[in-house]
Design a protein around this motif. Structure first.
Motif, mmCIF file in Angstrom:
data_model
loop_
_atom_site.group_PDB
_atom_site.id
_atom_site.type_symbol
_atom_site.label_atom_id
_atom_site.label_comp_id
_atom_site.label_asym_id
_atom_site.label_seq_id
_atom_site.Cartn_x
_atom_site.Cartn_y
_atom_site.Cartn_z
ATOM 1 N N THR A 64 -9.228 4.777 -4.616
ATOM 2 C CA THR A 64 -8.522 3.644 -4.034
ATOM 3 C C THR A 64 -8.611 2.395 -4.903
ATOM 4 O O THR A 64 -7.780 1.517 -4.804
ATOM 5 N N ALA B 246 -3.494 4.166 1.633
ATOM 6 C CA ALA B 246 -2.092 4.342 2.004
ATOM 7 C C ALA B 246 -1.282 3.065 1.813
ATOM 8 O O ALA B 246 -1.826 1.964 1.827
ATOM 9 N N GLU B 247 0.046 3.235 1.649
ATOM 10 C CA GLU B 247 0.933 2.069 1.690
ATOM 11 C C GLU B 247 0.927 1.536 3.124
ATOM 12 O O GLU B 247 1.182 2.295 4.072
ATOM 13 N N TYR C 146 -2.391 16.723 0.851
ATOM 14 C CA TYR C 146 -1.700 15.785 -0.034
ATOM 15 C C TYR C 146 -0.379 16.446 -0.420
ATOM 16 O O TYR C 146 -0.190 16.924 -1.533
ATOM 17 N N ILE D 213 5.363 14.701 -2.953
ATOM 18 C CA ILE D 213 6.634 14.023 -2.636
ATOM 19 C C ILE D 213 7.747 14.926 -3.167
ATOM 20 O O ILE D 213 7.702 15.359 -4.319
ATOM 21 N N LYS E 208 6.878 6.825 -4.020
ATOM 22 C CA LYS E 208 5.498 7.147 -4.379
ATOM 23 C C LYS E 208 4.670 7.593 -3.180
ATOM 24 O O LYS E 208 3.652 8.256 -3.322
ATOM 25 N N ASP E 209 5.082 7.176 -1.972
ATOM 26 C CA ASP E 209 4.268 7.514 -0.804
ATOM 27 C C ASP E 209 5.183 7.808 0.376
ATOM 28 O O ASP E 209 6.271 7.235 0.499
ATOM 29 N N TYR F 210 -4.882 10.244 -2.697
ATOM 30 C CA TYR F 210 -4.559 9.015 -1.979
ATOM 31 C C TYR F 210 -3.142 9.098 -1.433
ATOM 32 O O TYR F 210 -2.334 9.899 -1.895
ATOM 33 N N GLY F 211 -2.836 8.254 -0.438
ATOM 34 C CA GLY F 211 -1.496 8.232 0.131
ATOM 35 C C GLY F 211 -1.577 8.082 1.644
ATOM 36 O O GLY F 211 -2.671 8.091 2.225
ATOM 37 N N ALA F 212 -0.406 7.945 2.302
ATOM 38 C CA ALA F 212 -0.351 7.815 3.763
ATOM 39 C C ALA F 212 -0.438 9.211 4.367
ATOM 40 O O ALA F 212 0.576 9.834 4.674
#
Ligand code: FES
Length: 572
Positions: free
Chosen positions: A310, A396-397, A451, A454, A464-465, A479-481
């Protein structure tokens, strides 16, 4: 009291004969009678040609033995299975409980007065802790330590956040084959565990937070001379605790130790996998780790560590910056200072002794200027996850943490692999990607597949997310939402199995909710259509796994390995 080789005799119906025979066979290894009279320190030793992270264990073992011998003990290493993350199919989690059983039974069956647990790669540490807690002999962990980073064209690289970052760029057509080939050679360049705050480093820090290894040793890089000195000191400590009832895990590990570990996990912005492992460890101690308690602690615990995945730094920077001690001192008023560790020292005593130690504030933030004012992980509950699911909100975004979108469902890993990059897939950046049948009771055995990539058609446009939901896990380096560990899982008939493409899903991290916006009548119809659960495999460990695996909210332990009487983890 230390009993040395006289402990736990082989049963021939004649104890005198058994002791005489054991000494005789031990003598064949070249030990003098005087050595055979000493306290025995077992060393659970886990190098493997299939585990790159433990490559340095032969040298580290020598250091442990040196410490044991210097302190007057007899060091005897013994092998258990080892779990190398990328060498094990379908996933190392499937075999964590097997390693825990192996560790527990070998500690119990062999004559040792204390045990040093040598582990590091993701599942090895929880497996060894679970086994040692159940065996309940004096035990101390010696961690592998993290890798050093590599570099490419002046840019630092480290497993495994950068593995994923560069792979995503390759998938999006941003870098070419020769470049990704060069990246491949720079991601893991030394012995040791992944170079970021992934699962291995998170579990190492939690081990230190619970007092199950020597203070200050979690973050020492694998190849640093301090790691060997830590090995020597761990060997010495093992002799000091040999045969002592007050150094058995059950004598000093308490609910407070677990709460300290949870608080540290949140402040690290640590791996989601650690929630699973801590739940299993708590279960072995007779505690139910309630995800609502995680949420309470998350509200009051700031993220203090600026490490990948992160943040920006690597584990070697964390060690140089002050290591876990620097984090613990910042959190002091949020921790149970009277919790004791295997050394006999309380956390409060340790922190008092370290007061004023130097910290690099670029890596470990002060409480007054945290990276994030609230914890990195939260649990969400709702009609889609009645028993909870985990979100790493720090990764996350922000806009995706309060989101309602249309589900695009993949019914299995194979289905996802087949369709995710299909240009005909109807998907937008506001949709919610859902993966079913990747939970603990599925044939996939809960891989790190949460994960979800995308879809190429969106990645190539710069997306990207996206919000992604599954009953799988995610690498601690990703990482990510991403909503993970949905319980109960789809393969056991949980609500996740009822989602269909086009349904609306609502996530509100603020309200701790995850809901499937479909009326109950429609869901009842779908429930009727669910295929019956697959029959258990006929034999072997696969059958044991299928018949006894618990859901994520119980740590994916086996039901028969946890005590039947458990108490909830109490609040303050
Ligand atoms: Fe062993 Fe990452 S592969 S810790």
């Amino acid at each position: 009291m230390a009993r040395g080789l006289k402990g736990g005799l082989t049963d021939y119906g004649d104890a005198g004969f058994a002791a005489y025979l054991r000494r005789s066979f031990a003598s064949s290894m070249g030990y003098s009678r005087a050595m055979l009279e000493k306290p025995v320190i077992g060393i659970a030793y886990t190098p493997s040609g299939f585990n790159n992270c433990h490559r340095h264990f032969p040298e580290l073992l020598e250091a442990v033995k040196r410490g044991v011998l210097a302190a007057g003990g007899l060091p005897l290493e013994f092998p258990t299975i080892s779990l190398g993350e990328s060498f094990t199919s379908p996933t190392t989690l499937k075999f964590r409980n097997l390693m825990a059983m192996d560790t527990e039974e070998m500690i119990r069956a062999q004559p040792m007065d204390a045990v040093v647990l040598m582990g590091g790669c993701d599942k090895t540490v929880p497996a060894q802790l679970m086994g040692a807690i159940s065996a309940d002999k004096p035990a101390v962990m010696l961690l592998a330590g993290p890798m050093l980073g590599g570099s490419l064209d002046g840019e630092r690289l480290g497993a495994c956040t950068d593995c994923r970052r560069f792979w995503a760029r390759f998938r999006a057509g941003d870098i070419d084959q020769p470049t990704i080939d060069r990246v491949e050679g720079q991601l893991a360049v030394t012995a040791g565990t992944c170079a970021v705050m992934g699962t291995a480093s998170t579990m190492a820090c939690l081990t230190e937070a619970m007092g199950l290894c020597l203070p200050g040793t979690a973050a020492i890089p694998a190849v640093h001379a301090d790691r060997l000195r830590a090995g020597e000191a761990t060997g010495e400590l093992a002799v000091r605790i040999a045969g002592r009832d007050d150094r058995r895990p059950s004598a000093f590990l308490t609910a407070k130790s677990l709460e300290n570990a949870l608080t540290v996990l949140l402040a690290l912005g640590g791996s989601t996998n650690a929630v699973l492992h801590l739940t299993a460890i708590a279960g072995r101690m007779g505690f139910d780790l309630d995800l609502h308690r995680l949420n309470e602690l998350s509200e009051r615990t700031p993220v203090l560590v600026n490490l990948k995945p992160t943040g920006t730094h690597y584990m070697e920077d964390f060690h140089r910056a002050g290591g876990l001690g620097g984090v613990l001192r910042e959190l002091e008023d949020l921790l149970h200072r009277d919790a004791a560790g295997v050394t006999g020292e309380t956390l409060g005593e340790r922190l008092a002794a370290e007061r004023g130690a130097w910290v690099d504030r670029g890596v470990i933030a002060a409480r007054t200027t945290p990276i994030d004012p609230v914890g990195g992980l939260v649990a969400v509950f709702g009609s889609l996850a009645p028993n909870g699911a985990i979100v790493k909100r720090s990764a996350a975004e922000a806009r995706l943490l309060e989101h309602t979108g249309r589900a695009v469902v993949f019914t299995s890993l194979a289905d996802m692999a087949e369709r995710i990059d299909d240009p005909a897939l109807e998907v937008t950046a506001d949709d919610v990607l859902v993966l079913q049948n990747a939970g603990p009771t599925s044939a996939a055995a809960m891989p790190e597949a949460g994960y979800l990539p995308i879809p190429k058609q969106l990645g190539s446009k710069g997306v990207k997310d996206m919000l992604r939901i599954s009953d799988a896990r995610m690498s601690g380096t990703a990482y990510g939402a991403i909503v993970l560990h949905v319980a109960p899982d789809a393969a056991s008939g949980g609500p996740l199995a009822l989602v269909r493409t086009g349904d609306r899903i609502h996530l509100s991290v603020k309200e701790r909710r995850l809901d499937l916006l479909v009326d109950e009548a429609a869901l009842a119809g779908r429930r009727q259509e669910l295929e019956p659960a697959a029959t258990a495999p006929e034999r072997g460990y696969a059958r044991l796994y299928a018949e006894h695996i618990l859901q994520a909210d119980r740590g994916c332990d086996f039901d028969f390995l946890q005590p039947t009487a458990r108490t909830p983890l109490a609040g303050d």
